[in-house]
Design a protein around this motif. Structure first.
Motif, PDB file in Angstrom:
ATOM      1  N   THR A  39     -15.996 -14.864 -34.789  1.00  0.00           N
ATOM      2  CA  THR A  39     -15.859 -15.923 -35.792  1.00  0.00           C
ATOM      3  C   THR A  39     -14.623 -16.774 -35.497  1.00  0.00           C
ATOM      4  O   THR A  39     -13.522 -16.235 -35.377  1.00  0.00           O
ATOM      5  CB  THR A  39     -15.710 -15.301 -37.194  1.00  0.00           C
ATOM      6  OG1 THR A  39     -16.713 -14.312 -37.359  1.00  0.00           O
ATOM      7  CG2 THR A  39     -15.848 -16.344 -38.279  1.00  0.00           C
ATOM      8  N   VAL A  43     -13.946 -21.345 -39.451  1.00  0.00           N
ATOM      9  CA  VAL A  43     -14.864 -20.652 -40.368  1.00  0.00           C
ATOM     10  C   VAL A  43     -14.069 -19.737 -41.293  1.00  0.00           C
ATOM     11  O   VAL A  43     -14.265 -19.724 -42.517  1.00  0.00           O
ATOM     12  CB  VAL A  43     -15.920 -19.850 -39.572  1.00  0.00           C
ATOM     13  CG1 VAL A  43     -16.754 -18.983 -40.506  1.00  0.00           C
ATOM     14  CG2 VAL A  43     -16.794 -20.795 -38.753  1.00  0.00           C
ATOM     15  N   HIS A 227     -24.247 -14.893 -39.005  1.00  0.00           N
ATOM     16  CA  HIS A 227     -23.261 -14.137 -38.214  1.00  0.00           C
ATOM     17  C   HIS A 227     -23.557 -14.098 -36.721  1.00  0.00           C
ATOM     18  O   HIS A 227     -22.746 -13.593 -35.955  1.00  0.00           O
ATOM     19  CB  HIS A 227     -23.146 -12.711 -38.758  1.00  0.00           C
ATOM     20  CG  HIS A 227     -24.316 -11.852 -38.451  1.00  0.00           C
ATOM     21  ND1 HIS A 227     -24.311 -10.925 -37.446  1.00  0.00           N
ATOM     22  CD2 HIS A 227     -25.552 -11.790 -39.000  1.00  0.00           C
ATOM     23  CE1 HIS A 227     -25.488 -10.322 -37.401  1.00  0.00           C
ATOM     24  NE2 HIS A 227     -26.258 -10.834 -38.337  1.00  0.00           N
ATOM     25  N   TYR A 230     -21.626 -17.720 -35.095  1.00  0.00           N
ATOM     26  CA  TYR A 230     -20.198 -17.952 -35.332  1.00  0.00           C
ATOM     27  C   TYR A 230     -19.847 -18.032 -36.813  1.00  0.00           C
ATOM     28  O   TYR A 230     -18.732 -18.375 -37.174  1.00  0.00           O
ATOM     29  CB  TYR A 230     -19.715 -19.199 -34.577  1.00  0.00           C
ATOM     30  CG  TYR A 230     -20.249 -19.229 -33.157  1.00  0.00           C
ATOM     31  CD1 TYR A 230     -19.829 -18.281 -32.240  1.00  0.00           C
ATOM     32  CD2 TYR A 230     -21.215 -20.155 -32.754  1.00  0.00           C
ATOM     33  CE1 TYR A 230     -20.346 -18.247 -30.951  1.00  0.00           C
ATOM     34  CE2 TYR A 230     -21.743 -20.140 -31.462  1.00  0.00           C
ATOM     35  CZ  TYR A 230     -21.297 -19.188 -30.572  1.00  0.00           C
ATOM     36  OH  TYR A 230     -21.818 -19.150 -29.305  1.00  0.00           O
ATOM     37  N   GLY A 231     -20.819 -17.738 -37.680  1.00  0.00           N
ATOM     38  CA  GLY A 231     -20.561 -17.726 -39.110  1.00  0.00           C
ATOM     39  C   GLY A 231     -20.252 -16.311 -39.588  1.00  0.00           C
ATOM     40  O   GLY A 231     -20.183 -15.374 -38.801  1.00  0.00           O
ATOM     41  N   PRO A 232     -20.060 -16.169 -40.907  1.00  0.00           N
ATOM     42  CA  PRO A 232     -19.741 -14.854 -41.475  1.00  0.00           C
ATOM     43  C   PRO A 232     -20.974 -13.960 -41.573  1.00  0.00           C
ATOM     44  O   PRO A 232     -22.106 -14.443 -41.486  1.00  0.00           O
ATOM     45  CB  PRO A 232     -19.232 -15.197 -42.875  1.00  0.00           C
ATOM     46  CG  PRO A 232     -19.859 -16.509 -43.209  1.00  0.00           C
ATOM     47  CD  PRO A 232     -20.051 -17.246 -41.909  1.00  0.00           C
ATOM     48  N   ALA A 291     -19.388 -23.018 -39.659  1.00  0.00           N
ATOM     49  CA  ALA A 291     -19.860 -22.590 -38.336  1.00  0.00           C
ATOM     50  C   ALA A 291     -20.756 -23.665 -37.719  1.00  0.00           C
ATOM     51  O   ALA A 291     -20.687 -23.934 -36.512  1.00  0.00           O
ATOM     52  CB  ALA A 291     -20.622 -21.261 -38.447  1.00  0.00           C
TER      53      ALA A 291
END
Lengths: 409, 136
Positions: A39, A43, A227, A230-232, A291
């Motif tokens: 990550t 973000v 996820h 590149y996001g949570p 992201a």
């Protein structure tokens, strides 16, 4: 390969990922993006701002922070919509692609029964297999599998024969998390539409790596996880074409998804909110939007070019290792999942030996046990690529594989 | 970015000692047993490890133990060592064999990621002995 200066500055990109710049972790080579990507700071910071600057629940709050949270949450929805070529109201926030696929499957299975067929592929992730298997047991429809053809790609001749008048749904992954195969999405959708079947596309492995456009695809549903791009963790979306979502009954009930509730009955909110019962993952949605911003800033076309180039290099280097068998297309258009086996070293031993040399990969069945059975193996070792990976990472991987070979003698 | 010398030092693999590699390459007692008193198959789905343990008893002692199956080096070496260890021992004693003792047999520190692999043979033994007890 054309001679030109790469537009992407990988070192600058790497600088945005905390674990990649942390010298104390080295040796550290991250090659497990197919499981979950790292990550980047933008973000992490966007999510942090929700908690530090306007921490409040969304919808119906009259005070500034709640309005701001609502605004950020709904802006995130619009951001996702723009990213995949949809309208904001067609985006339902979920916990991830798994939940999205479950919701779509349950909704579509409502009208199915004996004699109907749902077609998936042998390479599906369990998330796009088990829901259909369960629903087939309950509703009596038949689940059919498209087999592999040559070079670990789908057998499209079999697809043309399998997708027929009984087919009501065609559900498949755009890119394989094991083989790296990029499936012919447009062709499969065309086969489905010719039979009037609904289409569900799992883009968990494609999002953030390939361009997505539900308008040109004209698919009915699409499932995406934050996820892996590149996001949570804990956030994803289900895209549903407006009439599809409107026709579908909600499956989870509670706050926020209703219009009116009496002691006897309830009526539902409009789409997409009728599918979002309870307080949503507000920070997650905001993080997912950030992201997307991160990917868009690099440019998806540049991402595609960089990853294709690195995948081609990795394939060449892997194939130079004596005793290495590749499970996936040896060339051509493919994703960044690189599955392999070396000599008779078990994938868990290989992953473990690599991990002890600072190489983060995954060994096992990768949530695709029917595919493993089809290939006649218990699992593979899988290295997978993200936008931050370099040729040096591949060299480190290759050296570590040689070391593992040496240990196993 | 990376230091190759350092990497190869990190690569002196504690878990993959010669002893374990030797048992993996040349497993002891890897054979099916026709006259087993009890057998038990134990699977580790996350790894795809699959072993079947055969135990032949005489009185309240283990006269012979063997196994068949496949899996990662740790699981295969562990069960191979276990079949040697149980030979001639009393059932009562083996029923109380602990995870720690299994770890000592292996002679290496097993991290959480490989614990199931290392303990697969022991789990098969526990289940087999339980079956034996229930039969008596």
């Amino acid at each position: 390969m054309t001679l030109r200066i790469m537009a992407i500055d990988i070192q600058k990109i790497r600088g945005q990922f905390p674990t990649l710049v942390d010298a104390s972790r080295r040796p550290y080579v991250f090659l497990d993006t197919a499981a979950s990507s790292l990550t980047p700071r933008p973000v992490i910071e966007a999510m942090g701002r929700f908690y530090t600057d306007f921490r409040a629940n969304v919808h119906r709050g009259m005070y500034t922070d709640s309005l701001r949270a609502t605004e950020a949450y709904e802006a995130a929805r619009s951001k996702v919509a723009g990213f995949i070529g949809a309208e904001a109201e067609e985006i339902v926030f979920t916990r991830g692609a798994t939940e999205s696929l479950n919701v779509a499957a349950r909704g579509l299975a409502e009208g199915l029964g004996p004699g109907d067929e749902v077609v998936i592929t042998i390479m599906e992730h369990h998330a796009n297999l088990i829901p259909w298997q369960q629903l087939a047991d309950r509703s009596g429809f038949t689940l059919r599998f498209l087999p592999l053809g040559e070079d670990f790609r789908l057998d499209m001749e079999a697809a043309r024969q399998t997708i027929g008048p009984r087919t009501k749904v065609v559900a498949f992954m755009a890119v394989s998390n094991v083989l790296g195969t990029v499936n012919p999405t447009e062709e499969l959708i065309a086969l489905a539409k010719a039979q009037g079947a609904a289409t569900v596309i799992d883009v968990a492995q494609a999002a953030g790596h390939l361009p997505l456009d539900v308008t040109s695809w004209d698919c009915d549903f699409l499932a995406l996880s934050g996820h892996k791009m590149y996001g949570p963790t804990g956030i994803g979306i289900l895209y549903g074409k407006r009439p599809r979502l409107e026709a579908m009954e909600p499956q989870t009930f509670g706050g926020d998804m209703i219009l009116e509730v009496t002691k006897e009955r309830s009526t539902w909110n409009r789409i997409p909110w009728k599918f979002e019962a309870g307080t949503p993952h507000i920070a997650g949605a905001i993080g997912l939007a950030a992201a997307i911003g991160f990917v868009e800033e690099i440019g998806i076309e540049e991402v595609v070019r960089a990853e294709e180039r690195l995948a081609a290099h990795a394939l060449e280097r892997l194939q130079s290792v004596p005793g290495l068998r590749l499970y996936g297309p040896a060339g051509g258009v493919r994703g960044g999942a690189l599955s392999f086996a070396v000599d008779d070293i078990h994938p868990h031993d290989m992953a473990d030996l690599l991990s002890k040399q600072g190489i983060c990969v995954r060994g096992g069945h990768h949530c695709a046990m029917p595919l493993m059975r089809e290939l006649g193996i218990v699992g593979t070792t899988r290295a997978s690529l993200g936008i931050y990976n370099t040729e040096q990472d591949i060299e480190d991987l290759i050296q570590a594989i040689h070391e593992a070979k040496r240990i196993f003698g | 970015m990376s230091d190759d010398t350092n990497r190869h030092q990190v690569g002196s693999q504690e878990l993959y000692r010669q002893n374990i590699l030797d048992h993996n390459r040349h497993p002891r007692n890897k054979r099916r047993m026709e006259d087993a008193s009890v057998t038990h198959r134990e699977l580790n789905f996350s790894c795809g490890d699959d072993i079947e343990l055969f135990v032949r008893t005489e009185g309240n002692r283990v006269a012979d133990a063997s196994f068949d199956g496949h899996g990662c080096a740790i699981s295969q070496a562990a069960v191979s060592m276990l079949t040697e260890h149980v030979h001639g021992r009393g059932i009562d004693e083996l029923e109380n064999l602990t995870d720690e003792e299994m770890g000592q047999l292996l002679g290496v520190e097993v991290g959480p990621a490989r614990r199931t692999c290392a303990m697969l043979g022991l789990e098969a033994l526990r289940q087999a002995l339980k079956k034996l007890r229930e039969d008596i």
